[in-house]
Design an enzyme around this catalytic site. Structure first.
Site, PDB file in Angstrom:
ATOM      1  CB  CYS A   2       9.891  58.523  41.010  1.00 34.30           C
ATOM      2  SG  CYS A   2       8.767  57.167  40.905  1.00 34.30           S
ATOM      3  NE  ARG A  27      17.853  61.079  39.354  1.00 32.51           N
ATOM      4  CZ  ARG A  27      17.672  61.646  40.523  1.00 32.51           C
ATOM      5  NH1 ARG A  27      16.731  61.213  41.313  1.00 32.51           N
ATOM      6  NH2 ARG A  27      18.422  62.627  40.908  1.00 32.51           N
ATOM      7  CD1 TRP A  74      12.258  51.563  38.395  1.00 34.09           C
ATOM      8  CD2 TRP A  74      11.727  51.495  40.567  1.00 34.09           C
ATOM      9  NE1 TRP A  74      12.741  50.390  38.916  1.00 34.09           N
ATOM     10  CE2 TRP A  74      12.428  50.320  40.241  1.00 34.09           C
ATOM     11  CE3 TRP A  74      11.278  51.668  41.884  1.00 34.09           C
ATOM     12  CZ2 TRP A  74      12.696  49.327  41.173  1.00 34.09           C
ATOM     13  CZ3 TRP A  74      11.546  50.680  42.807  1.00 34.09           C
ATOM     14  CH2 TRP A  74      12.255  49.526  42.451  1.00 34.09           C
ATOM     15  CG  ASN A 103       9.403  61.087  42.959  1.00 29.71           C
ATOM     16  OD1 ASN A 103       8.643  60.784  42.051  1.00 29.71           O
ATOM     17  ND2 ASN A 103      10.503  61.799  42.790  1.00 29.71           N
ATOM     18  N   GLY A 104       7.840  58.137  46.075  1.00 27.99           N
ATOM     19  CA  GLY A 104       7.836  57.575  47.423  1.00 27.99           C
ATOM     20  C   GLY A 104       6.765  56.516  47.570  1.00 27.99           C
ATOM     21  CD  GLU A 482      30.092  45.993  42.935  1.00 30.42           C
ATOM     22  OE1 GLU A 482      29.191  45.757  43.761  1.00 30.42           O
ATOM     23  OE2 GLU A 482      29.950  46.806  42.002  1.00 30.42           O
ATOM     24  CE  LYS A 486      27.742  46.403  39.237  1.00 26.05           C
ATOM     25  NZ  LYS A 486      27.865  47.200  40.380  1.00 26.05           N
ATOM     26  CD  GLU A 489      23.732  45.792  39.847  1.00 21.66           C
ATOM     27  OE1 GLU A 489      23.157  46.663  40.505  1.00 21.66           O
ATOM     28  OE2 GLU A 489      24.933  45.895  39.513  1.00 21.66           O
ATOM     29  CG  HIS A 505      31.847  25.200  55.790  1.00 23.77           C
ATOM     30  ND1 HIS A 505      31.988  24.250  56.779  1.00 23.77           N
ATOM     31  CD2 HIS A 505      33.032  25.856  55.725  1.00 23.77           C
ATOM     32  CE1 HIS A 505      33.194  24.339  57.309  1.00 23.77           C
ATOM     33  NE2 HIS A 505      33.855  25.295  56.685  1.00 23.77           N
ATOM     34  CE  LYS A 604      23.782  55.381  38.837  1.00 22.89           C
ATOM     35  NZ  LYS A 604      24.664  54.242  39.012  1.00 22.89           N
TER      36      LYS A 604
HETATM   37  N1  HGA Z   1       4.579  54.615  44.737  1.00 21.54           N
HETATM   38  C1  HGA Z   1       4.453  55.350  43.520  1.00 21.54           C
HETATM   39  C2  HGA Z   1       5.729  56.127  43.209  1.00 21.54           C
HETATM   40  C3  HGA Z   1       6.911  55.215  43.082  1.00 21.54           C
HETATM   41  C4  HGA Z   1       8.270  55.896  43.144  1.00 21.54           C
HETATM   42  O1  HGA Z   1       8.503  56.892  43.804  1.00 21.54           O
HETATM   43  N2  HGA Z   1       9.294  55.280  42.502  1.00 21.54           N
HETATM   44  O2  HGA Z   1      10.626  55.813  42.509  1.00 21.54           O
HETATM   45  C5  HGA Z   1       4.056  54.437  42.354  1.00 21.54           C
HETATM   46  O3  HGA Z   1       4.245  53.220  42.424  1.00 21.54           O
HETATM   47  O4  HGA Z   1       3.556  54.961  41.382  1.00 21.54           O
END
Ligand code: HGA
Length: 609
Positions: A2, A27, A74, A103-104, A482, A486, A489, A505, A604
């Site tokens: 975000c 990101r 995100w 964000n969060g 790693e 890669k 991902e 094993h 990212k």
């Molecule tokens: N929880 C919020 C914001 C998500 C966030 O910070 N992503 O990096 C949502 O889901 O909209």
């Protein structure tokens, strides 16, 4: 992940918000949106497409304003859909008084949602964020600064928020706890963003907000109160933020470009290192390195694998015991703290939420000797740690980390040698020999990059597979991990890595003629053991794809494909071997036609838990 941008100005801020979002775009995000104070109303535009599409949408309706906020999302709570995109409005879409981006993660969102529904609020999204918008609206007193200070007291979890109200046209209020947020100061205008890079070209006068800060942005003022509601002055820094994604040049993807930048950025990271000395990590490093008798490395993802590699180096060269922990596990488990530990965090962005939380947890347990290996000098991680080594990878745009990893390894090798020196375990001859090898690294990496055509031929085979195994031994086991990461991902092929001796094993049960087994085969003390492990694979029909050192006497044959690494590189061999695995993953993904730089579901700079 975000991104947030917000502005209060006396000019149309749409271009600033859009440009800011574009700078944060690399990101990774799944939707984006902008809200503006326009003609006495709050108006917004949201999109599940790219920021360029949002920009077009806004131009079509002529959305402009002097005050506003913008976001790239995100998704953590609620699908990546347009009704979940930020900004969120309250009390409702057509009668918006409050607009908010976040964000969060708000952990008590269920409880708050129930409370707000009982008060009559109707939710339009499945996000945890919408509860904050309604909470602010519910508590709104006519003074947004005061209201937000009250509202954040009810939030549990992590947030960086920016919010504005229809009733206060020249004000944006922002707050942070657990997610990064900065303030940008202009002349008669002020800004807020999740990263200084978003404001590059707009202002270089930056304040890094601290945990619990709430800031009141108006045209000529930026007032900050701390977690206790006390007005505070925070240092204003002049930040020459890089301007984000550089040109692609002759490359098809940023990931490919970044793989090929490795000779230069590893050289840059080691530039100026003419001798081994603890002071490379900070003025206090000698004292700290003398005091500690163990190392605890905390990291996530690719950075965790660089930490695992460093464990092999530090224990064998500096003879200091090392434990390496996944940050998101360490922060929640009961561990036995020891104050004579050097706590090392590794993070490309320096904002990785889990790693920052793990660092704080370690400090809360009395471990104050902290060091970070980080690519961003102004990041929270660097600010939180006593000692630091800043890698010079430059901006890494590809979500799958490449150059950040090899520069981290370069810095961790320097740390190994510095610890060895302080412990009297590094003779002058050894120091000179290691320095010589390190200086030669850029050309050694270039020689590995020259293997690209051979690796591309292998990638054609891999692109048709759905599973792969990676084997390594000793310090190349983390490199196998790693390499598998890669491949997962960016090509979405299921890949797992094992120490080669562990095969019998369990994982050997998976080996059939359909299973490609990538083997990292440096010519080290374990080479004969590794050859036996390879026989075990061949005996079950498995197809071996071996990266063998030039002198390891492994030859191609039926079911055994060999690419010769240009030279055997002793302790630093992991830095070379990983480059070939990056190329293998890249070309396999290319052959499968995936979105290499923006793989599905990933982002990212992982600033949420
Ligand atoms: N929880 C919020 C914001 C998500 C966030 O910070 N992503 O990096 C949502 O889901 O909209």
């Amino acid at each position: 992940m975000c991104g947030i941008v917000g502005a209060v100005a006396q000019r149309n801020i749409t271009p600033i918000l859009i440009e800011g979002l574009k700078r944060l775009e690399y990101r990774g995000y799944d939707s984006c949106g902008v809200a503006l104070h326009t003609d006495g109303r709050l108006q917004r535009s949201r999109s599940t497409s790219r920021v360029a599409e949002l920009e077009k949408q806004m131009q079509e309706v002529g959305l402009q304003g002097f005050t506003g906020i913008a976001h790239t999302r995100w998704a953590t709570h609620g699908a990546p859909a347009s009704h979940n995109a930020h900004p969120h409005f309250s009390p409702s879409s057509d009668n918006a008084r409050i607009a908010l981006v976040h964000n969060g993660i708000i952990e008590n969102h269920d409880e708050l949602r129930a409370e707000l529904i009982a008060l009559g609020y109707v939710f339009q999204s499945q996000t945890d964020t919408e509860v904050i918008a309604h909470l602010v609206d519910h508590l709104y007193t006519g003074d947004l600064f005061e209201t937000v200070q009250q509202a954040v007291k009810r939030l549990h979890g992590a947030y960086a928020i920016a919010v504005f109200s229809r009733e206060e046209p020249h004000r944006v209020v922002a707050a942070r706890q657990g997610s990064p947020l900065i303030v940008g100061l202009g002349k008669g205008e002020n800004f807020v963003a999740s990263d200084a890079m978003a404001l590059a070209g707009t202002t270089d006068q930056i304040i890094y907000l601290e945990e619990g800060d709430v800031v009141d942005l108006q045209l000529g003022r930026a007032w900050i109160v701390d977690v206790n509601g006390k007005q505070v002055e925070r240092e204003v820094k002049t930040v020459h933020a890089h301007t984000g994604a550089a040109e692609l040049g002759p490359y098809r993807h940023y990931m490919q470009k970044e793989i090929f930048e490795q000779p230069r950025v590893v050289g840059d990271t080691l530039e100026g290192v003419t001798g081994i000395m603890p002071e490379l990590f900070g003025d206090e490093a000698y004292k700290v390195f003398k005091e500690i008798d163990r190392v605890l490395i905390l990291a996530c993802g690719t950075s965790y694998y660089s930490g695992l590699t460093a464990k092999y180096w530090i224990e064998s060269i500096a003879k200091v015991p090392v434990s390496v922990e996944i940050a998101s596990e360490y922060r929640y488990r009961d561990s036995v703290p020891n104050p004579s530990t050097l706590v090392v965090t590794i993070s490309q962005s320096g904002e990785t939420a889990d790693t920052i939380a793990a660092l704080k947890h370690a400090r809360s347990l009395g471990m104050e000797n902290t060091l970070t290996i980080c690519n961003v000098a102004t990041s929270a991680m660097v600010r939180e740690c006593k000692l630091a080594y800043i890698t010079r990878a430059g901006v890494e745009v590809g979500v799958a980390s490449t150059k950040a990893f090899t520069t981290q390894l370069s810095a961790l090798f320097l740390l190994t040698l510095s610890l060895a020196q302080v412990n009297g375990r590094l003779t002058e001859e050894e120091e000179a020999a290691h320095l010589k090898d390190m200086r030669h690294l850029p050309s050694a990496i270039s020689a590995v990059l020259a293997l690209e055509p051979q690796i591309m031929a292998w990638a054609e085979d891999f692109a048709r597979k759905e599973n792969a195994l990676f084997l390594g031994r000793g310090m190349h086991y983390p490199i196998a991990l790693e390499g598998a990461l890669k491949l997962k991902e960016i090509s979405y092929i299921h890949a797992e890595a094992y120490p080669a001796g562990e095969l019998k094993h369990g994982p050997l049960a998976l080996v059939t003629e359909e299973m490609p087994v990538v083997t990292i085969a440096p010519n080290d003390a374990l080479i004969e053991k590794l050859k036996s492990n390879m026989q075990e694979v061949r005996a079950r029909g498995g197809q071996l794809y071996v990266f063998a050192d030039v002198d390891s006497r492994i030859t191609s044959g039926e079911g055994v494909h060999v690419i010769r690494m240009p030279e055997h590189y002793g302790c630093l061999s992991p830095i070379l071997h990983v480059v070939s695995l990056q190329l293998l993953a890249y070309h396999t993904a290319l052959a499968r036609g995936t979105d290499v730089d923006k793989p599905r579901n990933l982002a990212k700079s992982v600033t949420v838990e």
